[in-house]
Design a protein around this motif. Structure first.
Motif, PDB file in Angstrom:
ATOM      1  N   ASP A 128      18.596  48.011  18.167  1.00 37.59           N
ATOM      2  CA  ASP A 128      19.919  47.677  18.690  1.00 37.59           C
ATOM      3  C   ASP A 128      20.203  46.195  18.483  1.00 37.59           C
ATOM      4  O   ASP A 128      19.492  45.511  17.729  1.00 37.59           O
ATOM      5  N   ASN A 129      21.226  45.672  19.126  1.00 40.21           N
ATOM      6  CA  ASN A 129      21.593  44.267  18.949  1.00 40.21           C
ATOM      7  C   ASN A 129      20.528  43.309  19.453  1.00 40.21           C
ATOM      8  O   ASN A 129      20.438  42.168  18.980  1.00 40.21           O
ATOM      9  N   ASN A 130      19.738  43.771  20.430  1.00 43.59           N
ATOM     10  CA  ASN A 130      18.650  42.929  20.953  1.00 43.59           C
ATOM     11  C   ASN A 130      17.341  43.125  20.192  1.00 43.59           C
ATOM     12  O   ASN A 130      16.289  42.647  20.631  1.00 43.59           O
ATOM     13  N   TYR A 143      14.468  52.027  18.885  1.00 39.80           N
ATOM     14  CA  TYR A 143      14.749  53.313  19.513  1.00 39.80           C
ATOM     15  C   TYR A 143      14.461  54.429  18.516  1.00 39.80           C
ATOM     16  O   TYR A 143      14.656  54.268  17.313  1.00 39.80           O
ATOM     17  N   CYS A 146      17.684  59.852  22.657  1.00 35.65           N
ATOM     18  CA  CYS A 146      17.541  58.492  22.133  1.00 35.65           C
ATOM     19  C   CYS A 146      16.568  57.782  23.063  1.00 35.65           C
ATOM     20  O   CYS A 146      16.916  57.426  24.189  1.00 35.65           O
ATOM     21  N   SER A 200      13.500  54.840  23.931  1.00 35.66           N
ATOM     22  CA  SER A 200      12.963  53.516  23.596  1.00 35.66           C
ATOM     23  C   SER A 200      11.553  53.651  23.055  1.00 35.66           C
ATOM     24  O   SER A 200      10.750  54.454  23.553  1.00 35.66           O
TER      25      SER A 200
END
Length: 281
Positions: A203-205, A209, A229, A231
């Motif tokens: 993701d953006n961070n 995932y 979905c 982590s």
């Protein structure tokens, strides 16, 4: 010899009778103990189920035996001496006022079924178009009130104010809808053949995932839905990815035997012939 034998028989019979007497005493004690326990349970149950009077002035709940006239009068003289000379109609009015307050409180705390359904529909639209949850209370509800009051009238527009559309409420509604859709999808996969598509994505961070899509035939339609979905916390090796997928399948009672195909990208952890995710599945 006969004397000793008779003494032996006498002693044996004595201990035999004593033994059974002790057993009978223990049985009687156990029965008595159970009887007392049942009586105590009945008393405790009756204590919880008994009706108890409540003062309509101070709203204090009195003991069950306070229903006697002299005890009720003692409570009035002790706690509400200023009301001693009041007529009966005064207390009737107080009772009616208390009942109206109770019914009004119930009406205010309960949400009508149509308002609840409208709240879920608005939450579904917000999730569908990926809008912030605050838009319902800040924009959608005021706009709806303005439109209805202009076209229909104020009385109908005021009914829209009963729809719960706060930020936290919309968040809970979206979570409820998500859980319900997920439960429906899992119920279908338990009794159907299906195929899955797996991919790893950040993701953006830059948190990793594991994303899984499921495809299956429902009637005459081919359905494709997001299955989960998750982590990736431990690592991105094939064994770690398989554990995530397998734990989800086991937790939801989805049989691997019904999985007819697995689609992944060309990464070694995914499509490796011997140690990849496809090989482990």
């Amino acid at each position: 010899m006969s004397v000793h034998f008779s003494n032996f028989i006498r002693n044996t019979l004595f201990y035999f009778v004593l033994f059974f007497s002790i057993i009978n005493i223990e049985k009687c004690l156990n029965i008595e103990s159970k009887r007392k326990q049942n009586e105590d349970n009945c008393k405790e149950e009756n204590k919880h189920n008994e009706e108890r009077p409540k003062c309509i002035i101070c709203l204090k709940v009195l003991a069950a035996d306070s229903m006697v006239l002299n005890k009720l009068k003692r409570h009035l003289d002790t706690n509400h001496s200023a009301l001693n000379n009041k007529a009966r109609d005064y207390f009737v009015r107080q009772l009616v006022k208390l009942e109206k307050q109770s019914s009004s409180f119930v009406k205010q705390t309960s949400v009508p079924s149509k308002a609840l359904l409208a709240s879920y529909k608005v939450a579904f639209r917000i999730a569908q178009f990926k809008k912030p949850h605050t838009i319902a209370e800040e924009l959608i509800l005021p706009s709806a009130i303005d439109m209805v009051s202009t076209l229909i009238g104020e009385s109908v527009a005021n009914q829209l104010k009963n729809i719960p559309l706060s930020n936290n409420t919309i968040s809970r509604r979206i979570q409820d809808i998500s859980d319900n859709i997920n439960d429906q999808l899992i119920d279908k996969l338990r009794n159907k053949n299906f195929a899955i598509q797996l991919d790893e994505a950040p993701d953006n961070n830059k948190d990793a995932y594991l994303i899984c899509y499921a495809r299956f035939v429902d009637g005459v339609d081919i359905i494709e839905e997001l299955l989960f979905c998750k982590s990736i916390l431990s690592g991105t090796k094939a064994k770690d990815l398989f554990d995530i997928t397998n734990n989800f399948m086991d937790h939801n009672n989805i049989k691997w035997e019904n999985c007819l195909g697995v689609c992944t990208d060309g990464a070694r952890a995914m499509s490796g012939q011997y140690g990849g995710l496809q090989a482990l599945i």
